[in-house]
Design an enzyme around this catalytic site. Structure first.
Site, PDB file in Angstrom:
ATOM      1  N   ASP A  18       0.849  -1.189   0.000  1.00 18.06           N
ATOM      2  CA  ASP A  18       0.000   0.000   0.000  1.00 18.06           C
ATOM      3  C   ASP A  18       0.887   1.242   0.000  1.00 18.06           C
ATOM      4  O   ASP A  18       2.088   1.163   0.286  1.00 18.06           O
ATOM      5  CB  ASP A  18      -0.897  -0.022   1.245  1.00 18.06           C
ATOM      6  CG  ASP A  18      -2.094   0.915   1.113  1.00 18.06           C
ATOM      7  OD1 ASP A  18      -2.273   1.503   0.038  1.00 18.06           O
ATOM      8  OD2 ASP A  18      -2.844   1.041   2.097  1.00 18.06           O
ATOM      9  N   GLU A  38       2.797   4.501  -4.361  1.00 21.98           N
ATOM     10  CA  GLU A  38       2.896   5.332  -5.571  1.00 21.98           C
ATOM     11  C   GLU A  38       4.269   6.027  -5.704  1.00 21.98           C
ATOM     12  O   GLU A  38       4.658   6.248  -6.872  1.00 21.98           O
ATOM     13  CB  GLU A  38       1.766   6.377  -5.585  1.00 21.98           C
ATOM     14  CG  GLU A  38       0.392   5.793  -5.763  1.00 21.98           C
ATOM     15  CD  GLU A  38      -0.142   5.108  -4.509  1.00 21.98           C
ATOM     16  OE1 GLU A  38      -0.982   4.204  -4.647  1.00 21.98           O
ATOM     17  OE2 GLU A  38       0.292   5.467  -3.400  1.00 21.98           O
ATOM     18  N   ASP A  64      -9.378   3.078  -3.134  1.00 18.27           N
ATOM     19  CA  ASP A  64     -10.386   3.540  -2.190  1.00 18.27           C
ATOM     20  C   ASP A  64     -11.647   4.031  -2.905  1.00 18.27           C
ATOM     21  O   ASP A  64     -11.960   5.227  -2.891  1.00 18.27           O
ATOM     22  CB  ASP A  64      -9.789   4.632  -1.313  1.00 18.27           C
ATOM     23  CG  ASP A  64      -8.438   4.209  -0.770  1.00 18.27           C
ATOM     24  OD1 ASP A  64      -8.289   3.026  -0.446  1.00 18.27           O
ATOM     25  OD2 ASP A  64      -7.540   5.052  -0.689  1.00 18.27           O
TER      26      ASP A  64
END
Length: 818
Positions: free
Chosen positions: A435, A438, A514
């Site tokens: 997670d 990026e 999300d």
């Protein structure tokens, strides 16, 4: 997950030190972004390639064209795959293509490509493969390029590229009626015409829905769909880009980097086969990864996790994986465990394994700035972290506070980072969940990532974060995948990731981040997952129910109806929303949820066969309705583009119910015979109805908890009918309980299908099954050493059902079993 939304919604939820760090991080982010954009938007002269001066044929059939303002190289890597490179500039680091280019160069056997020079070489040049399936290339004197089929049809027309300082712009003229898909994860319709997208992996800072851009996993792949032939183009440029898709043209502007792209033409299955030959095939996953996963941000301790797992057990529901969020970490430090709340993780993993459930642990890239923390100390001492231009380590605020970030563009750093996964494996962890990769920083606004000036190794060449940002997540996934493979060599690694880029299918599955908990959010998942599949990412799916709000029972059940038919099936939610375990819902929704989860396991033999196909050909498991080129003769009715339905493999059409209160679903199946399949339907309703003719709209009943499914006539589906028994329980190897071949005869009373089986994990023997129904007989051809089951069920729909045992390597006369 959108944990960054905590900072956006209010600093009151954070302690004083963390809140101050987030504010400081925000100020730095805004200043950096202002500075970077001033540099990138500096005025510059716009230049084209100029006029063609010389053409130099190359060994193997390629050509190099010298223009007054640039240079062009065109090379056939295969008869139907062309690489185009525009200079000047440095070649891209081959993060996506290194292995694939070598494979194609070694095995393509491209011969017969001829270069015709027009006149005195200033009138253009022409490349003509001898292979009739090959793609011809015409280069005009101004640098425009046309790609033609053997019949002479122009399937792609590129205008001369433009340079503006460091920026590069590629331009494409669309054919009348051509639709454009791809670009990785996007919050838009499947047909991208009329949209503008930024290719820069980014956490949107909260839940996302239709129109939010950019998202977490950009892939610079465009798929052009047209009745005269489909075309795929992959732009091997990792820099920040803007893509403008109009009705008649496409423009891609990269802030820097060389323009190098690859063009393939042909049917959709061939396009994905060539693209993944270039960028890598997805490996065969462990079978358990195709089961049902459960997670929540906010499980307090190991006892609560064990209690939830016990709830699945007592409810008679299978659970393949339990995901541990940041709650289980010690101060949110990566690769740690909170000793007070999750102290005996190996015991918890062992307890869950008794029910066939794996633990999947979250791993974020940020490493807490703490000289006493061994991972941080080693990273600093060995130079494994991203640095600034002055050589100092770059820090940013994430969940542990100030953090450093591994430079995954350095092979030594990938090996070092991968070594820490053994710590997870030793605790009984079966897979990992990447997670915030990026990478994302906590910030109230701004770009929320590392400074663009940050320095990276870039495989030894050196580069900055502008170039290395988009591949960062892929390279972290590679480090994790290789680390798990080294720590558990007898198992297949499982890595789930939020971020990705081209070639990411080699290392990870993806979830769509999300997504908002709305009906619109549900509907958006269909084109988003389809677009990811067309961009080479075959394993994707959403958080069932959306992430950070409370879906009502109807919305959750409809969402689960979709999720059990997507490659990745997980329920996950934010910390502040009510739990979503099946028993938390009222009846009749609770019973529907249980039926749907068990139906997922009945599908496993079919899903596993599709996964095996993906590992060989790159074909996504979830496919658009026009995957095989079939569509109604008059096109889709009322001008509607079918991005609200999809094919699971070639045989099953899925039409999700996407609107509140709906009790029917309008479906237009491609031409041919189709059967309505109603698994787990109402009492007294036949499981299979039909056949009926496709190509025209039909209105089908859609009771809550029953997915709207059609099966193509001529299909044999391998299923596990053992899950029809309410007493069935999950076994550790997720092996098939009762293999059933469900035959859906086509117009000529024939059907065919494929199956695949092995031990479910590891690298041992396997078996390929080919099933052919013809003349009332089912032929079962088997190839491989993995043993076949002693008993199978055979059901021929539209006929009398047959149930019995197939003799080894023989024909089964179904008429003898009716």
């Amino acid at each position: 997950m959108a944990k960054a939304v905590v900072a956006v919604r209010g600093l009151a939820s954070l302690d004083r030190g963390m809140a101050g760090a987030v504010v400081a991080n925000t100020v730095h982010a805004v200043v950096r972004e202002w500075r970077d954009r001033r540099v990138e938007q500096a005025p510059a002269v716009v230049r084209g390639p100029g006029r063609l001066l010389a053409v130099e044929p190359q060994a193997g059939g390629g050509v190099r064209c010298r223009f007054s303002e640039g240079e062009l190289e065109v090379v056939h890597l295969a008869p139907d795959l062309v690489r185009v490179t525009w200079g000047p500039g440095d070649l891209p680091v081959p993060w996506a293509t290194a292995d694939g280019t070598a494979r194609l160069a070694a095995g393509a056997g491209v011969t017969g490509v001829t270069v015709d020079v027009a006149g005195d070489a200033v009138a253009g040049c022409f490349l003509r493969p001898a292979d009739p399936a090959g793609l011809a290339v015409d280069v005009a004197p101004d640098g425009a390029i046309r790609y033609r089929t053997a019949a002479g049809a122009v399937v792609r027309h590129e205008l001369p590229p433009l340079r503006r300082g460091a920026a590069r712009t590629a331009r494409l003229v669309l054919r009348p009626g051509e639709r454009i898909c791809g670009l990785g994860e996007q919050g838009s319709p499947l047909d991208q015409r009329g949209t503008v997208h930024r290719l820069w992996n980014r956490d949107p800072g909260g839940t996302w829905g239709t129109g939010v851009d950019p998202l977490y996993c950009a892939v610079p792949v465009l798929v052009g769909l047209h009745v005269e032939g489909h075309v795929l183009a992959f732009y091997e440029n990792p820099y920040d880009a803007t893509v403008r898709v109009g009705d008649d043209a496409v423009e891609l502007t990269f802030v820097a980097g060389m323009l190098r792209h690859y063009v393939a033409a042909g049917p959709l299955p061939r396009l994905l086969e060539q693209y993944t030959a270039l960028t890598g095939r997805p490996p065969l996953p462990p079978r358990w990864a195709l089961g049902y996963h459960h997670s929540r941000w906010g499980y307090r301790d190991g006892a609560e996790v064990g209690g939830v797992a016990a709830g699945f057990r007592s409810s008679g529901l299978p659970l393949s994986a339990f995901h541990l969020d940041i709650d289980h970490l010690d101060g949110y430090r990566v690769f740690t465990v909170d000793g007070d709340r999750f102290g005996d993780l190996p015991a918890l993993a062992s307890e869950l394994a008794g029910d066939g459930t794996r633990l999947v642990a979250i791993v974020d890239p940020g490493v807490k700035e703490d000289p006493a923390f061994d991972i941080y100390r080693e990273g600093v001492d060995a130079g494994h972290f991203v640095t600034d231009v002055d050589g100092s380590v770059v820090h940013g605020v994430v969940w542990p506070g100030r953090c450093a970030f591994p430079d995954f563009t350095d092979p030594e750093t990938r090996r070092w980072w991968g070594g820490w996964y053994r710590r997870l494996a030793d605790r009984g962890v079966g897979g990992v969940w990447h997670d915030m990769n990026e990478p994302t920083l906590l910030s109230l606004f701004g770009d929320r990532t590392l400074p663009r000036s940050a320095r990276h190794a870039a495989e030894g060449r050196g580069g900055d974060h502008r170039e290395c940002h988009n591949p960062y997540g892929v390279l972290m996934n590679r480090a994790g995948w290789e680390g798990l493979a080294a720590a558990q060599p007898d198992r297949r690694p499982f890595v789930l990731s939020r971020a990705g880029w081209a070639g990411g299918q080699r290392w990870a599955w993806h979830w769509t981040g999300d997504s908002e908990s709305t009906w619109e959010g549900l509907a958006q998942q269909v084109p988003t997952v389809l677009g990811m599949g067309l961009s080479g990412l075959p394993y994707a799916g959403p958080d069932t129910g959306g992430f950070s709000a409370t879906p009502g029972p109807e919305l959750y059940v409809r969402w689960l109806e979709l999720s059990v038919l997507l490659p990745f099936c997980r329920t996950h939610s934010a910390v502040a929303v009510p739990p979503r375990e099946p028993w938390r819902f009222p009846e009749p929704e609770r019973a529907a949820i249980g039926r749907l989860i068990r139906f997922r396991y009945r599908l496993l033999p079919y899903l596993y066969a599709l996964a095996h196909d993906a590992s060989r050909t790159g074909a996504p498991l979830v496919r658009p309705l026009w995957w095989s080129g079939d569509r109604p003769e008059s096109g889709w009715p009322d001008g509607a583009w079918p991005d609200d339905a999809f094919l699971l493999g070639d045989g099953v059409l899925v039409a999700p119910v996407l609107h509140r209160g709906a009790t029917t679903r309008r479906v237009v199946a491609p031409p041919g015979w189709w059967y309505r399949w109603r698994p787990g339907g109402s009492t007294g309703v036949p499981e299979v109805e039909g056949p009926f003719e496709g190509g025209e709209p039909v209105e089908l009943m859609a009771p809550l908890g029953e997915p709207v499914l059609l099966v193509r006539g001529g299909t044999v589906l391998p299923l596990d009918d053992g899950w029809l028994d309410p007493a069935a329980r999950l076994e550790d190897d997720h092996g098939v309980k009762l293999l059933a071949f469900h035959c859906f005869p086509g117009r000529f009373r024939t059907a065919a299908g494929r199956g695949y089986d092995d031990a479910g994990d590891g690298h041992g023997p396997s078996r390929l099954d080919r099933l052919v129904l013809s003349g009332g007989r089912l032929r079962w051809e088997r190839d491989g050493d993995y043993p076949a089951p002693e008993r199978v069920r055979v059901v021929v729909h539209g006929e009398h059902p047959a149930d019995g045992t197939l003799a080894s390597f023989g024909d089964l006369d179904l008429r003898e079993l009716t």
